[in-house]
Write a protein that holds these residues in place. Structure first.
Motif, short mmCIF file in Angstrom:
data_model
loop_
_atom_site.label_atom_id
_atom_site.label_comp_id
_atom_site.label_asym_id
_atom_site.label_seq_id
_atom_site.Cartn_x
_atom_site.Cartn_y
_atom_site.Cartn_z
N ARG A 125 17.18 -38.81 34.28
CA ARG A 125 16.10 -38.07 33.78
C ARG A 125 16.49 -36.69 33.28
NH1 ARG A 125 10.02 -38.84 33.59
NH2 ARG A 125 10.60 -40.55 35.01
N GLU A 126 17.19 -35.93 33.93
CA GLU A 126 17.82 -34.65 33.61
C GLU A 126 18.85 -34.67 32.87
OE1 GLU A 126 16.87 -35.67 36.84
OE2 GLU A 126 14.80 -34.51 36.63
N LYS A 127 19.83 -35.77 32.81
CA LYS A 127 20.91 -35.90 32.06
C LYS A 127 20.72 -36.32 30.71
CE LYS A 127 25.11 -38.67 31.76
NZ LYS A 127 26.01 -39.59 32.19
N LEU A 128 19.57 -37.10 30.51
CA LEU A 128 19.51 -37.61 29.26
C LEU A 128 18.41 -36.71 28.18
CD1 LEU A 128 19.04 -41.31 29.99
CD2 LEU A 128 20.96 -40.10 28.92
N PHE A 129 17.52 -36.06 29.19
CA PHE A 129 16.39 -35.43 28.19
C PHE A 129 16.38 -33.96 28.45
CE2 PHE A 129 15.13 -39.90 29.38
CZ PHE A 129 15.21 -40.08 28.13
N THR A 130 15.93 -33.17 27.53
CA THR A 130 15.59 -31.77 27.81
C THR A 130 14.35 -31.51 28.72
OG1 THR A 130 14.03 -31.84 25.77
CG2 THR A 130 16.43 -31.53 25.13
N PRO A 131 14.16 -30.55 29.16
CA PRO A 131 13.00 -30.30 29.95
C PRO A 131 11.87 -30.65 29.37
CG PRO A 131 14.47 -28.19 30.20
CD PRO A 131 15.15 -29.22 29.06
N ALA A 132 11.55 -30.32 27.92
CA ALA A 132 10.50 -30.78 27.15
C ALA A 132 10.32 -32.20 27.10
CB ALA A 132 10.31 -29.97 25.97
N GLU A 133 11.27 -33.06 27.08
CA GLU A 133 11.06 -34.34 27.08
C GLU A 133 11.23 -35.02 28.27
OE1 GLU A 133 14.25 -35.68 23.41
OE2 GLU A 133 14.98 -34.96 25.25
N SER A 147 9.19 -34.60 31.06
CA SER A 147 8.02 -34.64 31.47
C SER A 147 7.00 -35.67 30.89
CB SER A 147 7.35 -33.20 31.27
OG SER A 147 7.13 -32.92 30.02
N LYS A 148 7.52 -36.44 29.77
CA LYS A 148 6.77 -37.44 29.12
C LYS A 148 6.85 -38.60 30.00
CE LYS A 148 6.79 -34.90 25.15
NZ LYS A 148 5.47 -34.33 24.84
N PRO A 149 5.64 -39.49 29.42
CA PRO A 149 5.47 -40.88 30.04
C PRO A 149 6.77 -41.79 30.00
CG PRO A 149 3.64 -40.39 28.70
CD PRO A 149 4.88 -39.44 28.65
N ILE A 150 6.93 -42.83 30.70
CA ILE A 150 8.23 -43.49 30.65
C ILE A 150 8.35 -44.29 29.25
CG2 ILE A 150 7.23 -45.57 31.60
CD1 ILE A 150 10.76 -44.46 32.53
N ALA A 151 7.25 -44.77 28.74
CA ALA A 151 7.26 -45.39 27.31
C ALA A 151 7.85 -44.40 26.40
CB ALA A 151 5.94 -45.89 27.11
N SER A 152 7.65 -43.14 26.54
CA SER A 152 7.72 -42.11 25.49
C SER A 152 9.45 -41.67 25.59
CB SER A 152 7.12 -41.00 25.71
OG SER A 152 7.70 -39.60 24.59
N LEU A 153 9.74 -41.65 26.96
CA LEU A 153 11.16 -41.46 27.38
C LEU A 153 12.03 -42.72 26.85
CD1 LEU A 153 11.17 -40.13 30.97
CD2 LEU A 153 11.26 -39.08 28.81
N GLU A 184 21.53 -31.67 23.20
CA GLU A 184 21.73 -31.24 22.03
C GLU A 184 21.02 -31.81 20.85
OE1 GLU A 184 26.00 -29.01 21.75
OE2 GLU A 184 26.18 -31.15 21.93
N ALA A 185 20.46 -33.01 21.55
CA ALA A 185 19.35 -33.76 20.49
C ALA A 185 17.95 -33.82 21.15
CB ALA A 185 19.93 -34.98 20.06
N GLU A 186 17.10 -33.49 20.49
CA GLU A 186 15.81 -33.47 21.35
C GLU A 186 14.65 -34.30 20.24
OE1 GLU A 186 12.79 -30.48 23.77
OE2 GLU A 186 13.19 -29.77 21.74
N VAL A 187 14.08 -35.10 20.78
CA VAL A 187 12.91 -35.91 20.02
C VAL A 187 11.88 -35.04 20.13
CG1 VAL A 187 11.92 -38.06 19.46
CG2 VAL A 187 14.23 -38.06 20.35
N ILE A 188 11.20 -34.61 18.95
CA ILE A 188 10.11 -33.91 19.12
C ILE A 188 8.87 -34.43 18.19
CG2 ILE A 188 10.92 -31.85 19.45
CD1 ILE A 188 10.50 -31.08 16.45
N ASN A 189 7.63 -34.43 18.55
CA ASN A 189 6.50 -34.93 17.87
C ASN A 189 5.84 -33.82 17.05
OD1 ASN A 189 6.88 -36.89 19.65
ND2 ASN A 189 4.80 -37.60 19.97
N PHE A 190 5.42 -34.03 15.80
CA PHE A 190 4.70 -32.99 15.18
C PHE A 190 3.17 -33.46 15.06
CE2 PHE A 190 8.87 -32.56 12.84
CZ PHE A 190 8.90 -31.32 13.22
#
Length: 73
Positions: free
Chosen positions: A26-34, A36-42, A66-72
């Motif tokens: 989880r820490e390798k693939l995702f930024t700290p903001a990502e 904490s998201k639920p598994i479906a979102s991950l 270096e890539a982060e998926v964000i929601n507006f």
């Protein structure tokens, strides 16, 4: 020029098993903001990042954080 079009999908349960089985994934693939998201979102974010990496080509040198998926919202 577009070389190709593709779709990346992730089986949520299989992805959950991978996250549970592999400490630190989880820490390798995702930024700290990502992370904490639920598994479906991950799983969806992983598919999006995977598609980005494929689109940029193998020689892009982009790290997962270096890539982060964000929601507006």
């Amino acid at each position: 020029m577009i070389d190709g079009i593709g779709i990346d999908v992730v089986d949520i349960e299989r992805f959950r098993e991978s996250i549970d089985r592999t400490p630190g994934l989880r820490e390798k693939l995702f930024t700290p903001a990502e992370a904490s998201k639920p598994i479906a979102s991950l799983a969806a974010r992983f598919a999006a990042k995977e598609a980005l990496y494929k689109a940029l080509s193998p020689a892009h040198g982009l790290a997962w954080h270096e890539a982060e998926v964000i929601n507006f919202e």
